[in-house]
Design an enzyme around this catalytic site. Structure first.
Site, mmCIF file in Angstrom:
data_model
loop_
_atom_site.group_PDB
_atom_site.id
_atom_site.type_symbol
_atom_site.label_atom_id
_atom_site.label_comp_id
_atom_site.label_asym_id
_atom_site.label_seq_id
_atom_site.Cartn_x
_atom_site.Cartn_y
_atom_site.Cartn_z
ATOM 1 N N GLU A 94 0.848 -1.207 0.000
ATOM 2 C CA GLU A 94 0.000 0.000 0.000
ATOM 3 C C GLU A 94 0.879 1.250 0.000
ATOM 4 O O GLU A 94 0.792 2.104 0.897
ATOM 5 C CB GLU A 94 -1.002 -0.035 1.163
ATOM 6 N N GLU A 143 -4.713 -9.056 -0.531
ATOM 7 C CA GLU A 143 -5.542 -8.882 0.677
ATOM 8 C C GLU A 143 -6.983 -8.852 0.208
ATOM 9 O O GLU A 143 -7.338 -8.018 -0.632
ATOM 10 C CB GLU A 143 -5.204 -7.577 1.413
HETATM 11 O O1 AHR Z 1 -5.120 -6.374 6.820
HETATM 12 C C1 AHR Z 1 -5.059 -5.223 7.606
HETATM 13 C C2 AHR Z 1 -4.428 -4.046 6.868
HETATM 14 O O2 AHR Z 1 -5.251 -3.678 5.797
HETATM 15 C C3 AHR Z 1 -3.093 -4.309 6.216
HETATM 16 O O3 AHR Z 1 -2.042 -4.167 7.105
HETATM 17 C C4 AHR Z 1 -3.023 -3.233 5.176
HETATM 18 O O4 AHR Z 1 -2.210 -3.583 4.074
HETATM 19 C C5 AHR Z 1 -4.481 -3.036 4.796
HETATM 20 O O5 AHR Z 1 -4.810 -1.706 4.764
#
Ligand code: AHR
Length: 559
Positions: free
Chosen positions: A225, A358
């Site tokens: 990110e 994710e």
């Molecule tokens: O999964 C929790 C958080 O969500 C992670 O650390 C981040 O990459 C995302 O914003």
């Protein structure tokens, strides 16, 4: 609060009916549910239209140093009374083996860009304590005590993670710190993991406390990110950093697969600008995958886009929140096709794969099983439908999606496991991963579904969403068809036609729940479990009734 602020701020054989051992309960369930008069849905499986191989890495996981994921979830310590393998929770390892995990991503997430891998190697007694990235998160339960989840003791480091991967059969996927370490630190982390024993000082350091043999780590995330917690970069700035970090890294015989850190949600402009910048320097060939993240969280039907206000409860939700969350999840398909199109503007041969590293449901705090489990949440059949729906979407785009990692493995967001001290339970999401495991490595083939759209009320107005959906894959003469039914009330009798082969036999397995708010707990771990279901083979194909709020797998042996 916006998501960016949150992240930046805190961080039957033959004709007839087949049923397995659990026939009686499922028969009762089918009798009890509202049934259509006749088939109202059709699924065609087009064996002659292959989409691509389903990468086992799509069945990937994510484990961050966040709340109870590492400490309590994975790591219990060598001297713990909790059964462990060199400090790693044994029940977790045993359960992981059942789902054949393709890959595990570690150590973050946002945490990765604050982590120094050197803190987690060498003698455990000498390892430093460090302030965890998530220490000041606003979501901590009020009474959360201090501990390794706030001040990391570094008892779980690179050697431990690589051992966890070996024990479970997963490939490691390491996320490098691009915000607060140097390109040289990245270079040396690769060396620590992959250089052959006896060749370098770092290889000897590894051999002293970890594995003598190199880990041959292939997948490397270049930051996380980077638009937010990973450095607040613009796409152009990040492109320059990406090139600097990945230029001239020795692979030690491994073809390193670099994953670039993608946009905030569906921001295709970030992707376009980054790819254009890499293309200017002919650097696209250096990248294996492009990461996008997709969380399903806003259940308000558009009343707010506030990152905190928009979330609902994991267990106690009204019907409209069920449908809103599943609609949010369904948007992953658009995310994939939009980004793929934009990537193709610069990467015409589509050398770079999409990596959804994710994904999952994100609810408001309050259902975590322990107060040290920041972002921990319970799971219902809604999460199972979401997981099945998302994995089916990845299969339908098997030509584009090279890897995906559900967030997160244990005690956090959409977890497959909940664990605290000696207690351990499988969530409905685990059961989906086990039901779907046989898709791994198979060839996805196109399916065409025609079915009514469920309707619901969205802020007083009528709304609908996609109904039955699924995916099919073929390995030798075995076809696996998985289908989710997001309709809370309506079962769908469905005629299934297999184009291109005859059906020899079919078996059905269904995951559904006595009540959509039910969940597995430490006390009652088997409330939601898959069961064999009835399925009919007919002269024209297969007929199956998909229960409301369910995930189903059909195993079809082809003649
Ligand atoms: O999964 C929790 C958080 O969500 C992670 O650390 C981040 O990459 C995302 O914003």
């Amino acid at each position: 609060m916006k998501r960016r602020d949150f992240i930046g701020a805190t961080v039957g054989a033959g004709l007839g009916v087949w049923a397995g051992g659990a026939r009686a309960p499922m028969m009762n369930l089918l009798r009890a549910m509202p049934r259509p008069q006749a088939a109202d849905s059709r699924i065609e499986v087009l064996l002659n239209e292959p989409v691509g191989r389903i990468a086992p890495e799509i069945y990937g996981h994510f484990a961050e140093h966040l709340g109870g994921v590492i400490y309590d979830g994975i790591w219990v310590g060598e001297n713990s009374k909790v059964p462990n393998i060199g400090g790693i929770r044994k029940a977790l390892v045993d359960a992981m083996k059942r789902i054949k995990p393709g890959v595990v991503r570690w150590p973050g997430g946002c945490f990765a860009d604050s982590y120094n891998w050197r803190d987690g190697i060498g003698s455990k007694a000498q390892r430093p304590r460090r302030t965890n990235f998530w220490r000041d998160a606003g979501e901590w339960p009020k009474d959360a005590p201090d501990g390794p989840w706030k001040y990391d003791t570094n008892q779980f480091g690179t050697d431990d993670f690589l051992r966890f991967c070996k024990l479970t059969g997963a490939q490691p996927y390491l996320a490098a710190n691009l915000r607060s370490l140097s390109a040289n630190d990245f270079y040396q982390w690769v060396e620590y993991c992959n250089s052959p024993a006896g060749t370098t000082t770092l290889a000897d350091t590894r051999a002293a406390t970890g594995d003598r043999e190199p880990a041959n780590v292939r997948f490397w995330g270049v930051g996380n990110e980077s638009w937010g917690c990973g450095g607040n970069f613009t796409p152009e700035e990040y492109a320059a950093e990406y090139r600097r970090f990945t230029a001239w890294l020795p692979g030690y015989g491994v073809q390193l697969a670099f994953v670039g850190s993608g946009p905030n949600g569906g921001d295709v402009d970030w992707t376009r600008r980054f790819f254009a910048k890499l293309a200017e320097r002919r650097a696209i060939g250096s990248m294996w995958g492009w990461a996008v993240h997709h969380y399903s969280w806003n259940v308000t039907g558009g009343r707010t886009t506030d990152w905190r206000q928009g979330k609902g409860d994991a267990v106690n939700y009204p019907d409209d929140e069920w449908y809103e969350l599943l609609s949010e999840a369904d948007r992953v398909e658009q995310l994939i096709t939009d980004h793929w199109t934009v990537m193709g503007e610069s990467d015409r041969q589509h050398h770079v794969k999409l990596v959804v590293d994710e994904w999952g449901a994100w609810y408001k705090p309050g259902t975590e099983v322990n107060n040290t489990h920041l972002l921990g949440q319970q799971a219902t059949i809604r999460d199972a439908v979401l997981a099945g729906q998302t994995l089916d979407t990845f299969h339908r785009h098997a030509d584009k999606v090279g890897m995906a990692n559900i967030a997160q493995l244990v005690n956090c967001l959409q977890s497959l496991f909940l664990a605290h001290e000696d207690k351990f339970v499988l969530t409905p999401t685990f059961h989906v991963f086990e039901m779907y495991a046989s898709h791994q490595g198979a060839t996805a083939v196109r399916t065409a579904v025609s079915t009514p759209r469920p309707s619901y009320t969205r802020n007083g107005k009528p709304a609908t969403l996609r109904g039955l959906a699924g995916s099919a894959s073929l390995k030798e003469r075995v076809l696996v068809l998985t289908v989710t039914n997001p309709d809370l009330k309506q079962a769908h009798e469905t005629e299934i036609a297999i184009r291109g082969a005859n059906v020899k036999s079919v078996r059905a397995t269904t995951l559904t729940a006595p009540d959509v708010h039910a969940h597995n707990s430490f006390e009652n771990p088997s409330v939601i479990e898959p069961k064999a279901a009835t399925v009919r083979q007919t002269a024209a194909g297969i007929v199956h009734t998909f229960a409301p709020a369910s995930v189903t797998r059909l195993d079809i042996d082809l003649a």
